[in-house]
Write an enzyme that holds these catalytic residues in place. Structure first.
Site, PDB file in Angstrom:
ATOM      1  CG  ASP A 166      -0.228  -0.454   2.452  1.00 30.95           C
ATOM      2  OD1 ASP A 166       0.971  -0.158   2.598  1.00 30.95           O
ATOM      3  OD2 ASP A 166      -0.857  -1.122   3.291  1.00 30.95           O
ATOM      4  CG  ASP A 174       1.129   3.948   4.523  1.00 27.85           C
ATOM      5  OD1 ASP A 174      -0.011   3.651   4.143  1.00 27.85           O
ATOM      6  OD2 ASP A 174       1.846   3.193   5.202  1.00 27.85           O
ATOM      7  CG  ASP A 205      10.861   0.646  11.672  1.00 30.04           C
ATOM      8  OD1 ASP A 205      10.907   1.329  10.627  1.00 30.04           O
ATOM      9  OD2 ASP A 205      10.117  -0.344  11.790  1.00 30.04           O
TER      10      ASP A 205
HETATM   11  P1  ATP Z   1       4.990  -3.556   5.117  1.00 29.97           P
HETATM   12  O1  ATP Z   1       5.533  -3.698   3.770  1.00 29.97           O
HETATM   13  O2  ATP Z   1       4.955  -4.839   5.841  1.00 29.97           O
HETATM   14  O3  ATP Z   1       3.718  -2.779   5.217  1.00 29.97           O
HETATM   15  P2  ATP Z   1       6.067  -1.244   6.380  1.00 29.97           P
HETATM   16  O4  ATP Z   1       7.481  -0.842   6.666  1.00 29.97           O
HETATM   17  O5  ATP Z   1       5.296  -0.401   5.435  1.00 29.97           O
HETATM   18  O6  ATP Z   1       6.119  -2.737   5.899  1.00 29.97           O
HETATM   19  P3  ATP Z   1       4.055  -0.652   8.296  1.00 29.97           P
HETATM   20  O7  ATP Z   1       3.712  -1.404   9.526  1.00 29.97           O
HETATM   21  O8  ATP Z   1       3.063  -0.494   7.203  1.00 29.97           O
HETATM   22  O9  ATP Z   1       5.358  -1.367   7.753  1.00 29.97           O
HETATM   23  O10 ATP Z   1       4.576   0.773   8.772  1.00 29.97           O
HETATM   24  C1  ATP Z   1       4.692   1.894   7.918  1.00 29.97           C
HETATM   25  C2  ATP Z   1       5.898   2.735   8.332  1.00 29.97           C
HETATM   26  O11 ATP Z   1       5.744   3.182   9.687  1.00 29.97           O
HETATM   27  C3  ATP Z   1       7.224   1.983   8.325  1.00 29.97           C
HETATM   28  O12 ATP Z   1       7.798   1.980   7.052  1.00 29.97           O
HETATM   29  C4  ATP Z   1       8.026   2.754   9.337  1.00 29.97           C
HETATM   30  O13 ATP Z   1       8.541   3.933   8.757  1.00 29.97           O
HETATM   31  C5  ATP Z   1       7.004   3.156  10.355  1.00 29.97           C
HETATM   32  N1  ATP Z   1       6.910   2.191  11.476  1.00 29.97           N
HETATM   33  C6  ATP Z   1       6.081   1.114  11.559  1.00 29.97           C
HETATM   34  N2  ATP Z   1       6.252   0.462  12.719  1.00 29.97           N
HETATM   35  C7  ATP Z   1       7.199   1.129  13.400  1.00 29.97           C
HETATM   36  C8  ATP Z   1       7.805   0.965  14.679  1.00 29.97           C
HETATM   37  N3  ATP Z   1       7.480  -0.066  15.480  1.00 29.97           N
HETATM   38  N4  ATP Z   1       8.735   1.870  15.047  1.00 29.97           N
HETATM   39  C9  ATP Z   1       9.064   2.904  14.255  1.00 29.97           C
HETATM   40  N5  ATP Z   1       8.542   3.113  13.041  1.00 29.97           N
HETATM   41  C10 ATP Z   1       7.623   2.244  12.607  1.00 29.97           C
HETATM   42 MG    MG Z   2       3.092  -0.611   4.975  1.00 26.73          MG
END
Ligand code: ATP
Ligand code: MG
Length: 448
Positions: free
Chosen positions: A73, A75, A150
């Site tokens: 997705d 964001d 993160d």
């Molecule tokens: P995925 O492809 O699994 O969605 P993602 O990195 O996009 O991986 P999300 O959980 O959708 O993971 O989170 C979106 C963003 O929010 C991450 O890319 C990161 O920048 C931030 N984020 C998510 N969880 C955390 C956390 N526990 N601590 C700090 N930043 C976080």
């Molecule tokens: Mg994501």
């Protein structure tokens, strides 16, 4: 002359600029074009920018595009407050209590828009006694928003209108080098949120990139901090691992990092079953394959597979003690599910489907009379059949049975009649003596 001019322009656009503390990577270097951004996310960044706000695609989507993967997705992060975002887009709503986000709707697509936020300074932060952050909901600026994320690869901002990437933590270089690196001091960041340890495992497995040495090193010593994370959040993360399309790599990685035992009840199911390991790993590989082929995967099916070795063991014991198979199956299922419930491992809402899949397994062994025809009509036939194939592949049931059902499903009526096996005479007698007036308690859903 024109050539010279073009050369100058081109060279300039290939250079990394520095704006404040950000490196700005031009399109000519990173190659991510705005057409790769989803329709909705582009509309959102365009709309917010036209209203005078900053707006970027952030997080996983930018990282995935740089790695030539398809983002799950898109964001968006902005300096507009949730109320201001709402005013720009009619079809939007504010969600979340802890930190308010805006969902902007474009038909099927929902774009999540978050306002830049900052990490709360140590002295103001509310933490539990282990240093876990309980609140991180202060608005901030773009740079602060990058710092609270993160991994460096997750902290890149992409501007679809200029096609530039804004990078505060050298995440572009890390992503290109295939390195997942924690922003800041990993020890502090894991303490703030221990789930980041699991995210490190999941993202490196899913993206097939390596964990930076300093990011990986503290995990072994800090893993006990996961005990203090609310169960529901852990379950969420474990589910993300199991449904990431790379569950097998995640499980292997967890084991390598000694991050498995006693931490996550759902995963304990996997480690505690040496007898069922082959079946479970096959189920996970099968789930990974399905996801990679864009097929659906139901969590209930996956849970049914994770618990099946346990159900089978409990069932075997009862049957050996002389109980009737169907009654024994009901008791075995209830026992295993009650144990899971006590540990909050598997959400209760999946129980009914899991039970149906398990109960159907005995019915697949009945290849005579009207029973196979009735089984074909069962709404969970497909799930039950897929489950049977896993049992065949793991050596639990004879391949012949899977092949029989494979053929029977699509066979003509004549061929089906030919395929039916003769009824066992004892079975016939029993059925004649005991017509279907007294079904076993609770067995009516799917067992006969
Ligand atoms: P995925 O492809 O699994 O969605 P993602 O990195 O996009 O991986 P999300 O959980 O959708 O993971 O989170 C979106 C963003 O929010 C991450 O890319 C990161 O920048 C931030 N984020 C998510 N969880 C955390 C956390 N526990 N601590 C700090 N930043 C976080
Ligand atoms: Mg994501």
């Amino acid at each position: 002359m024109i050539k010279k001019f073009l050369k100058r322009v081109f060279r300039k656009s290939e250079k990394v600029k520095t704006v404040g503390n950000a490196q700005v990577i031009p399109f000519a270097l990173h190659g991510v074009a705005s057409v790769q951004i989803s329709y909705g996310a582009k509309k959102v960044t365009d709309g917010l920018q036209a209203a005078g706000y900053q707006a970027y695609v952030v997080g996983g989507a930018v990282r995935d595009l740089l790695l030539d993967k398809t983002p799950k997705d898109f964001d968006v992060a902005t300096d507009a407050t949730p109320e201001q975002v709402r005013r720009v887009f009619r079809r939007s709503r504010i969600i979340g209590r802890r930190f308010r986000l805006v969902h902007v709707m474009f038909g099927e697509e929902v774009v999540e828009v978050s306002t830049f936020r900052r990490m709360i300074e140590a002295e103001d932060a509310q933490t539990d006694e282990h240093g876990r952050l309980l609140r991180d909901n202060e608005f901030g600026d773009q740079e602060q928003d990058a710092a609270r994320r993160d991994f460096t690869a997750n902290a890149l901002f992409y501007d679809p209108s200029s096609q530039e990437i804004f990078d505060f933590h050298r995440g572009y270089a890390d992503t290109r080098d295939g390195v997942l690196r924690m922003i800041g001091d990993p020890v502090v960041r894991y303490r703030e949120d221990p789930v980041r340890m699991l995210r490190a495992v999941r993202l490196s497995a899913k993206l097939d990139i390596k964990l930076d040495v300093a990011t990986a090193a503290p995990i072994a010593k800090m893993k006990d901090l996961l005990d203090n994370v609310p169960e529901a959040r852990l379950l969420d993360e474990v589910l993300k691992m199991l449904l990431s399309g790379h569950s097998v790599e995640c499980i292997q990685q967890l084991r390598k990092m000694d991050l498995h035992h006693g931490l996550l009840p759902l995963l304990d199911v996997i480690w505690e079953q040496p007898r069922g390991e082959k079946f479970i790993m096959l189920a996970l590989r099968n789930t990974d394959d399905r996801l990679r082929q864009d097929k659906t995967v139901s969590p209930a099916f996956l849970f049914a597979a994770l618990l099946w070795p346990e159900v089978r063991t409990a069932w075997d014991i009862r049957v050996k003690n002389g109980e009737r198979p169907i009654g024994a199956m009901h008791e075995a299922m209830d026992e295993v599910l009650a144990k899971q419930k006590a540990r909050m491992a598997i959400p209760h809402r999946h129980d009914a489907v899991m039970k149906e899949i398990w109960l159907l397994q005995q019915r697949f062994e009945q290849c005579s009379g009207q029973r196979p025809f009735r089984l074909l009509e069962h709404p969970r036939f497909r799930a039950g059949y897929d489950f049977l194939l896993l049992r065949c592949a793991s050596g639990e049931v004879d391949d012949e049975l899977g092949l029989w059902w494979d053929e029977f499903q699509d066979a003509s009526s004549e061929r089906r009649e030919e395929m039916l096996q003769p009824e066992k005479s004892a079975e016939k007698k029993r059925r004649r003596r005991k017509p279907r007036s007294k079904p076993t308690a609770g067995a009516s859903a799917s067992a006969e």
